[in-house]
Write an enzyme that holds these catalytic residues in place. Structure first.
Site: not given
Ligand code: NAD
Length: 486
Positions: A242, A276, A375
């Site tokens: 998602e 999101c 985004e």
């Molecule tokens: P991210 O997608 O990097 O993080 C989400 C989760 O993934 C966290 O638990 C993080 O620890 C984990 N994660 C990060 N790198 C990983 C890897 N290599 N392998 C496995 N898991 C990993 O999000 P972010 O960097 O915290 O935020 C960046 C952008 O993501 C935001 O600015 C936004 O655009 C987007 N975002 C979207 C949603 C959504 O609901 N669709 C939610 C949060 C962030």
């Protein structure tokens, strides 16, 4: 952390700080789990998997119902944790936590009703499917709705007989740990539910890559989702993603403007835009655009941005310093690409520090501008005017994302015709997104694969086994599918 029914530090004792985003100060230290801790959690979940799978569905459901009651009993504490650690303003955090039992109850109700089907094969045979759990499922959670997103995916996983390893976002670990306490109290057997805290590149990547993990549910950015899918692909795990969006909110000339303005504000300011489905592209029909923008600015003047614990607050801070810097950078890009109509700075009432950004509106935004395509995940919207429905739909669909759209339109034929032609996972007409356990949620294109919520989510947490029985008692009489002897 919570592994195999026990509280444990990281195996090497490492920790990292978790920060209160409304002040920038450290709340506490959290264990910094890595691949070793992930391995311990996945192995515990693997050991628990067989007996959990064959526990009566009604018994699994009863534990989920008890868990729902415990969430209600602990609602105040859960809401305070969420407000402190993630920056949700307290009134909204309370509303959210009050709704969480719905997800547990929905899946508790489904646990003993989900099954396979019988198949009309030729010949004197019986052929049917079993829907079986995947085994160990991994849940990688973002920081925008930490507890909701955790519960919406572990509730179906557990109800359908999987065992879970959760990796909360590093910025918002605390509510997952509190939830683990409630899971323990609800009596789920050791190893059925585990939480490993830590950084994405360490604990998250190790979890996605672990060969014992049979299913992965990830919510977060498209970029990280791509990496999680790659890691899961190495051991052919089933992956639900998602991901991000750049969702349009379209106002037609016959729209009820007061409501449309209110929803536009919700669309990009709710949760400070860290949603999101945020309505971060605002398409105004040229007949109503000037009036709409006047009304929008007047409404934004009344928006209360500030301390999440102040009962008047309608918008809190961004969740982390890193994310604050990213949103500020997009605002600077927007100033080069378009005209700033409103906001763009720090709200004056947030003197005590923290990661606050004003609601920000850009107008005259070219459709290929970065702020119209990428985004931002902050309280920023890009306003574009439209006159032809065909051009409007082409512009909306010309996006790598396809999560969600909102249409404000009285003429139902126009609304439904547009809804049908948009390449998105959900469309709300004259309404705002309300996340519900019974309605499927997910994206088209690079907004994701699979569905969270609704009965459609069953496919994300089960696999099919086909069983066939020859009722002839003799192979000689059997035929294959074409009617030929075997
Ligand atoms: P991210 O997608 O990097 O993080 C989400 C989760 O993934 C966290 O638990 C993080 O620890 C984990 N994660 C990060 N790198 C990983 C890897 N290599 N392998 C496995 N898991 C990993 O999000 P972010 O960097 O915290 O935020 C960046 C952008 O993501 C935001 O600015 C936004 O655009 C987007 N975002 C979207 C949603 C959504 O609901 N669709 C939610 C949060 C962030």
């Amino acid at each position: 952390m919570y592994i195999n029914g026990r509280w444990t530090p990281a195996h090497n004792g490492a920790t990292f700080p978790t920060v209160e985003p409304s002040t920038g100060s450290t709340i506490t230290e959290v264990p910094r789990g890595n691949a070793v801790d992930i391995d311990a959690a996945v192995r515990a979940a693997e050991r628990a998997a067989v007996s959990w799978q064959f526990t009566d569905a009604v018994a699994r459901a009863a534990m989920l119902r008890r868990l729902a009651e415990l969430v209600t009993e602990n609602a105040d504490e859960l809401a305070s944790i969420e407000a402190m650690d993630s920056g949700h303003y307290l009134a909204k955090a309370r509303e959210l936590v009050a709704a969480l039992p719905l997800w547990l109850e929905y899946w508790a109700g489904a646990a003993d009703k989900i099954g396979g089907r019988t198949i009309a094969v030729p010949g004197n045979k019986l052929s049917f499917t079993l829907l079986e759990p995947l085994g160990v499922t991994a849940h990688i959670i973002p920081w925008n709705y930490p507890l909701l997103i955790l519960i919406r995916s572990v509730a179906p996983a557990l109800a359908l007989g999987n065992t879970c390893v959760v990796k909360p976002a590093e910025d918002t670990s605390l509510s997952a740990l509190k939830f683990a306490e409630l899971v323990h109290e609800a009596g789920l057997p050791d190893g059925v539910f585990n939480v490993v805290t830590g950084y994405g590149e360490e604990a998250g990547a190790a979890l996605a890559a672990h060969p014992g993990v049979r299913g992965i549910t990830f919510t977060g950015s498209t970029e990280t989702g791509r990496e999680v899918a790659r890691l899961g692909g190495q051991h052919i795990a089933q992956v639900n993603l998602e991901l991000g969006g750049k969702s349009p909110l379209v106002v037609f000339p016959d729209a009820a403007l007061d409501d449309a303005v209110e929803v536009a504000v919700q669309g990009f300011c709710s949760r400070a835009g860290q949603v999101c489905v945020a309505g971060s592209r605002l398409f105004l029909h040229e007949e109503i655009a000037d009036r709409f923008l006047e009304m929008l600015v007047a409404r934004l003047e009344m928006a209360e941005v500030g301390d999440p614990f102040d009962e008047n607050t309608q918008m809190g801070p961004l969740a982390s310093k890193k994310h604050y810097d990213r949103v500020r950078e997009y605002i600077e890009i927007g100033k080069q690409e378009a005209r700033l109509l409103y906001g763009g700075g720090r709200p004056s009432q947030t003197a005590r520090g923290g990661f606050f950004v004003e609601p920000t509106v850009f107008v005259d935004v070219p459709k290929d501008a970065r702020i119209a395509r990428e985004e931002i995940f902050g309280p920023v919207t890009a306003v574009m005017r439209w006159s032809s429905v065909d051009d409007l739909i082409a512009t909306i669909n010309d996006s790598e994302y396809g999560l969600f759209a909102v249409l404000w339109c009285q003429d139902i034929t126009n609304a439904l015709d547009t809804a049908k032609r948009l390449q998105v996972g959900a469309v709300m007409i004259n309404d705002w997104f309300g996340e519900l356990p019974m309605a499927p949620h997910g994206g088209h294109k690079q907004s994701g694969v699979g569905r969270e919520e609704g009965l459609e989510a069953v496919h994300g947490y089960t696999q099919v086994k086909h069983i066939g029985i020859n009722l002839d008692r003799s192979l000689a009489k059997s035929t294959d599918w074409a009617g030929a002897p075997l």
